[in-house]
Design a protein around this motif. Structure first.
Motif, PDB file in Angstrom:
ATOM      1  N   LEU A 184       4.744   5.061  -5.255  1.00  0.00           N
ATOM      2  CA  LEU A 184       4.870   5.226  -6.667  1.00  0.00           C
ATOM      3  C   LEU A 184       4.252   6.089  -7.422  1.00  0.00           C
ATOM      4  CD1 LEU A 184       6.327   3.294  -9.214  1.00  0.00           C
ATOM      5  CD2 LEU A 184       4.170   2.009  -9.058  1.00  0.00           C
ATOM      6  N   ARG A 185       2.987   6.576  -7.036  1.00  0.00           N
ATOM      7  CA  ARG A 185       2.342   7.439  -7.906  1.00  0.00           C
ATOM      8  C   ARG A 185       2.648   8.741  -7.659  1.00  0.00           C
ATOM      9  NH1 ARG A 185      -1.756   3.975  -5.970  1.00  0.00           N
ATOM     10  NH2 ARG A 185      -2.234   5.226  -4.050  1.00  0.00           N
ATOM     11  N   THR A 186       3.361   9.066  -6.271  1.00  0.00           N
ATOM     12  CA  THR A 186       3.819  10.415  -6.104  1.00  0.00           C
ATOM     13  C   THR A 186       5.232  10.492  -6.822  1.00  0.00           C
ATOM     14  OG1 THR A 186       3.029  10.252  -4.025  1.00  0.00           O
ATOM     15  CG2 THR A 186       4.948  11.901  -4.231  1.00  0.00           C
ATOM     16  N   ALA A 187       5.955   9.561  -7.244  1.00  0.00           N
ATOM     17  CA  ALA A 187       7.119   9.273  -7.736  1.00  0.00           C
ATOM     18  C   ALA A 187       6.705   9.581  -9.348  1.00  0.00           C
ATOM     19  CB  ALA A 187       8.003   8.243  -7.635  1.00  0.00           C
ATOM     20  N   GLN A 188       5.999   8.982  -9.791  1.00  0.00           N
ATOM     21  CA  GLN A 188       5.560   9.132 -11.308  1.00  0.00           C
ATOM     22  C   GLN A 188       5.240  10.612 -11.693  1.00  0.00           C
ATOM     23  OE1 GLN A 188       2.412   6.286 -11.828  1.00  0.00           O
ATOM     24  NE2 GLN A 188       4.006   4.594 -12.131  1.00  0.00           N
ATOM     25  N   VAL A 227       0.890  -1.224   0.090  1.00  0.00           N
ATOM     26  CA  VAL A 227       0.139  -0.121   0.070  1.00  0.00           C
ATOM     27  C   VAL A 227       0.878   1.281   0.006  1.00  0.00           C
ATOM     28  CG1 VAL A 227      -1.698   1.345   1.322  1.00  0.00           C
ATOM     29  CG2 VAL A 227      -1.877  -1.221   1.300  1.00  0.00           C
ATOM     30  N   GLN A 228       2.112   1.187   0.868  1.00  0.00           N
ATOM     31  CA  GLN A 228       2.670   2.617   0.980  1.00  0.00           C
ATOM     32  C   GLN A 228       3.540   2.719  -0.164  1.00  0.00           C
ATOM     33  OE1 GLN A 228       5.262   1.788   4.406  1.00  0.00           O
ATOM     34  NE2 GLN A 228       3.672   2.176   5.897  1.00  0.00           N
ATOM     35  N   SER A 229       3.738   1.507  -0.757  1.00  0.00           N
ATOM     36  CA  SER A 229       4.767   1.470  -2.075  1.00  0.00           C
ATOM     37  C   SER A 229       3.839   2.197  -3.341  1.00  0.00           C
ATOM     38  CB  SER A 229       5.558   0.293  -2.577  1.00  0.00           C
ATOM     39  OG  SER A 229       4.505  -0.654  -2.853  1.00  0.00           O
ATOM     40  N   GLY A 230       2.903   1.720  -3.303  1.00  0.00           N
ATOM     41  CA  GLY A 230       1.701   1.967  -4.495  1.00  0.00           C
ATOM     42  C   GLY A 230       1.625   3.698  -4.317  1.00  0.00           C
TER      43      GLY A 230
END
Length: 314
Positions: A174-178, A168-171
């Motif tokens: 990941l969206r923030t990083a994208q 959940v945290q990585s998702g």
């Protein structure tokens, strides 16, 4: 045939030969038999000689009680029977000896096999003990592995829960990083376009400078070719001058050689003149010495009386 049987047979043959030579049976001794056959032990010879003497005594007694023809026939029959018995005894002895040798060999083979079997039994016992030890160790290891498996299952469940939370945290990350990456990519594209325009301008400037440099290089190449032609002309002149100088040097060398030859000849003549002058000087010195000697002799010689008077008048 064994050596003992052969000794007994040869004992009887030797005794028969001695009887044939004229000796009586009771006169035959062990030493006489041993001197004939040269083998066997004296005990064996003595035993067989006693048996032979007993047989001879019985034969003699039988010959005395029976007619001569019957006694001879019985002795011949007895000799044949004894010879046959000896042959049978020798054959049986050899057979028994072979059986004894075979039995000994079988016993040794069985002993070897028994030792090998005992060694195998010891090896199997050691292997069995080792396997029992391994089995006990394996059982203990199995118990430990079961306990470790249960602990691993509990750890895996905890890790699975942590993994779900991490997903959940990585998702979200990941969206923030994208999003951040997209913004940075747009900025880099704009910056790249500016750099590309500046780079193209620099390339155009470099191309113009390169053309001017090429023209300058062509001019320098023409000048270098002209300088090379002038240098080649000067080199030709220098080579001609060098050839002329070489001719002059050769001529001067020939003249120097001639002058050296003349100088050598003059030196030789001068040396000859010096030697002659030295010889003349020695001759002069010799003549001077001779003149001085003559003058001394003249002064020492007495003058005549007339000469002295003439000198006085004057």
């Amino acid at each position: 045939m064994s050596r003992i049987s052969d000794t007994r047979l040869r004992t009887r043959e030797a005794a028969a030969r001695l009887v044939a030579t004229g000796r009586r049976p009771h006169e035959i001794t062990v030493d006489l038999i041993y001197a004939e056959i040269r083998q066997g032990s004296r005990t064996t010879i003595n035993d067989e000689l006693k048996l032979w003497k007993d047989e001879q005594a019985r034969n003699d007694a039988l010959a005395a009680a029976l007619p001569a023809s019957v006694a001879d026939a019985m002795r011949s029959l007895w000799a044949l029977a004894v010879e046959h018995g000896e042959q049978v005894f020798a054959a049986r002895g050899e057979e028994l000896e072979r059986e004894a040798v075979e039995s000994t060999a079988r016993a040794e083979s069985l002993g070897t096999s028994l030792a090998a079997l005992e060694a195998q039994v010891q090896t199997l016992r050691a292997q069995l003990e080792e396997r029992e030890t391994r089995l006990a160790a394996a059982a203990a290891g199995l118990a430990r592995s079961q306990a470790e498996r249960e602990a691993a299952l509990q750890t895996a469940q905890a890790v699975a829960a942590e993994r779900d939370a991490a997903r959940v945290q990585s998702g979200e990350a990941l969206r923030t990083a994208q999003d951040t990456h997209a913004r940075e990519l747009e900025a880099q594209r704009a910056e790249h376009a500016g750099r590309e325009a500046a780079l193209r301008a620099q390339i155009d400037q470099a191309a113009s400078r390169l053309e001017s440099v090429q023209k300058h290089v062509l001019l320098q190449s023409e000048e270098a070719r002209g300088a090379q032609r002038r240098a080649e002309t000067a080199l030709d002149r220098a080579q001609q001058r060098n050839e002329q100088l070489v001719g002059d040097v050769q001529r001067l060398a020939a003249e120097a050689a001639e002058q050296r030859r003349l100088a050598d000849r003059h030196e030789k003549q001068l040396a000859s003149v010096i030697d002659e002058a030295r010889e003349l000087r020695r001759d002069r010195d010799t003549l001077a010495q001779q003149v001085a000697s003559l003058q001394g002799q003249l002064k020492a010689r007495p003058q005549p009386a007339g000469a002295r008077q003439g000198k006085a008048r004057s």
